[in-house]
Scaffold this active site. Structure first.
Site, PDB file in Angstrom:
ATOM      1  N   HIS A 110       7.101  -0.146   1.330  1.00 22.34           N
ATOM      2  CA  HIS A 110       6.419  -1.321   1.864  1.00 22.34           C
ATOM      3  C   HIS A 110       4.903  -1.210   1.803  1.00 22.34           C
ATOM      4  O   HIS A 110       4.229  -2.150   1.372  1.00 22.34           O
ATOM      5  CB  HIS A 110       6.849  -1.556   3.310  1.00 22.34           C
ATOM      6  CG  HIS A 110       6.246  -2.764   3.946  1.00 22.34           C
ATOM      7  ND1 HIS A 110       6.585  -4.042   3.562  1.00 22.34           N
ATOM      8  CD2 HIS A 110       5.309  -2.905   4.926  1.00 22.34           C
ATOM      9  CE1 HIS A 110       5.895  -4.927   4.285  1.00 22.34           C
ATOM     10  NE2 HIS A 110       5.108  -4.259   5.113  1.00 22.34           N
ATOM     11  N   SER A 151       1.965  -7.275   3.455  1.00 19.17           N
ATOM     12  CA  SER A 151       2.910  -7.330   4.553  1.00 19.17           C
ATOM     13  C   SER A 151       2.853  -8.683   5.269  1.00 19.17           C
ATOM     14  O   SER A 151       2.891  -9.731   4.625  1.00 19.17           O
ATOM     15  CB  SER A 151       2.645  -6.165   5.520  1.00 19.17           C
ATOM     16  OG  SER A 151       3.648  -6.087   6.506  1.00 19.17           O
ATOM     17  N   ASP A 209      11.426  -1.511  -0.307  1.00 18.84           N
ATOM     18  CA  ASP A 209      10.768  -1.945   0.933  1.00 18.84           C
ATOM     19  C   ASP A 209      11.788  -1.959   2.064  1.00 18.84           C
ATOM     20  O   ASP A 209      12.790  -2.672   1.997  1.00 18.84           O
ATOM     21  CB  ASP A 209      10.191  -3.348   0.711  1.00 18.84           C
ATOM     22  CG  ASP A 209       9.351  -3.838   1.885  1.00 18.84           C
ATOM     23  OD1 ASP A 209       9.427  -3.245   2.978  1.00 18.84           O
ATOM     24  OD2 ASP A 209       8.619  -4.823   1.708  1.00 18.84           O
TER      25      ASP A 209
END
Length: 300
Positions: free
Chosen positions: A243, A118, A209
């Site tokens: 994600h 991330s 995502d």
């Protein structure tokens, strides 16, 4: 060009993972790391940059330590005597962690690995670019530019456009397109010059995502390397994956904005992607970090 990604089916039962007891390490500066160490080495070493959530996550570091790596996790804020909130980041913080890790007697070779997820993806790219001694970087669902929080060492921060946030049926927010395009002329000062890095990259992007457009950011990062005649990277894109990696998390409170958001992902596809990626991560580090004689092969 993106590689073909086969359909993945989980067909086995995960084995029990032994938890290593972490050792708390404090330096004269406010750096807080935890060291997970397998048996006497030497072993390859990895700095684990999990994400921007408050506190310290050690699950992934423990799993890697079980496979013969020396692993450090680093907390940025919201843990022990770290700042409660994060308003800026200094790369010197990671520079000291890297040096401490390299000085450990059970660490082999001169090159370390970076494992990111991330928003720490762009931190990993910055560390690999500006700090010496990084041989292999795993970038998972990150960004190719310095985003949101000012990074003190090089570069400026890529800002947000909150008008692109919208609420889903569940009430959680979708923030996928809130980050301004780093390739726009007015934002190119935020791009990380990864072509200066000496190590190899593994770019991992989830096609579902919903946090941000990690596939676009991965494509741009690879194009940036290719435009400088560099091919020291590999990539994988996962259909149906969301994600967050390890574990699957479709929605939760966002660590930066403090509100519930959707992360994306179809459970079965995401789980299959996690199984495949866990193997790839180990193989990537095993191939690109020195002395693999003490490493356990990936069985899960």
């Amino acid at each position: 060009m993106r590689p073909h990604t086969p359909t993945l089916v989980r067909q086995h039962t995960p084995t029990l993972v032994r938890q290593h007891t972490p050792t708390l390490v404090r330096q004269h500066t406010p750096i807080l790391v935890r060291q997970h160490h397998p048996e006497i080495g030497p072993h390859p070493a990895v700095l684990d940059l999990y994400t921007y959530g408050r506190g310290l996550s050690e699950a992934r570091a423990s799993l890697l330590a079980n496979r013969g790596f020396v692993v450090f996790t680093v907390s940025l804020y919201g843990y022990d005597d770290n700042p409660k909130n994060m308003t800026k980041i200094h790369l010197e913080y990671f520079e000291e962690a890297i040096q401490f890790l390299k000085n450990q007697p059970q660490v082999c070779g001169s090159g370390l690995g970076l494992l990111s997820l991330s928003k720490r993806g762009y931190l990993a790219l910055s560390i690999a670019t500006f700090l010496p001694g990084i041989a292999a970087t795993v970038w998972i669902n990150g960004c190719n530019a310095n985003a949101m929080i000012p990074l003190h060492y090089k570069g400026t921060a890529l800002m947000l456009d909150t008008k692109r946030v919208f609420a889903t049926k569940s009430g959680a927010l979708n923030v996928k397109y809130v980050i301004n395009d780093p390739m726009a002329v007015e934002n190119q000062a935020t791009l990380i010059p990864i072509e200066r890095a000496n190590g190899r990259f593994l770019f991992v992007a989830a096609e579902d995502d919903q946090n941000w457009d990690s596939c676009y950011f991965a494509d741009q990062a690879m194009q940036q390397l290719e435009s400088h005649a560099k091919d020291d990277y590999e990539s994988v894109f996962y259909p149906g994956a969301g994600h967050y990696y390890m574990p699957f998390c479709p929605s939760s409170i966002h660590g930066v904005i403090g509100k519930p958001v959707v992360w994306g992902g179809v459970p079965r596809s995401h789980a299959a992607a996690e199984v495949d990626l866990w193997r790839r991560i180990q193989e990537f580090f095993r191939t690109n970090l020195a002395n693999n004689s003490n490493l356990s092969k990936a069985k899960l």
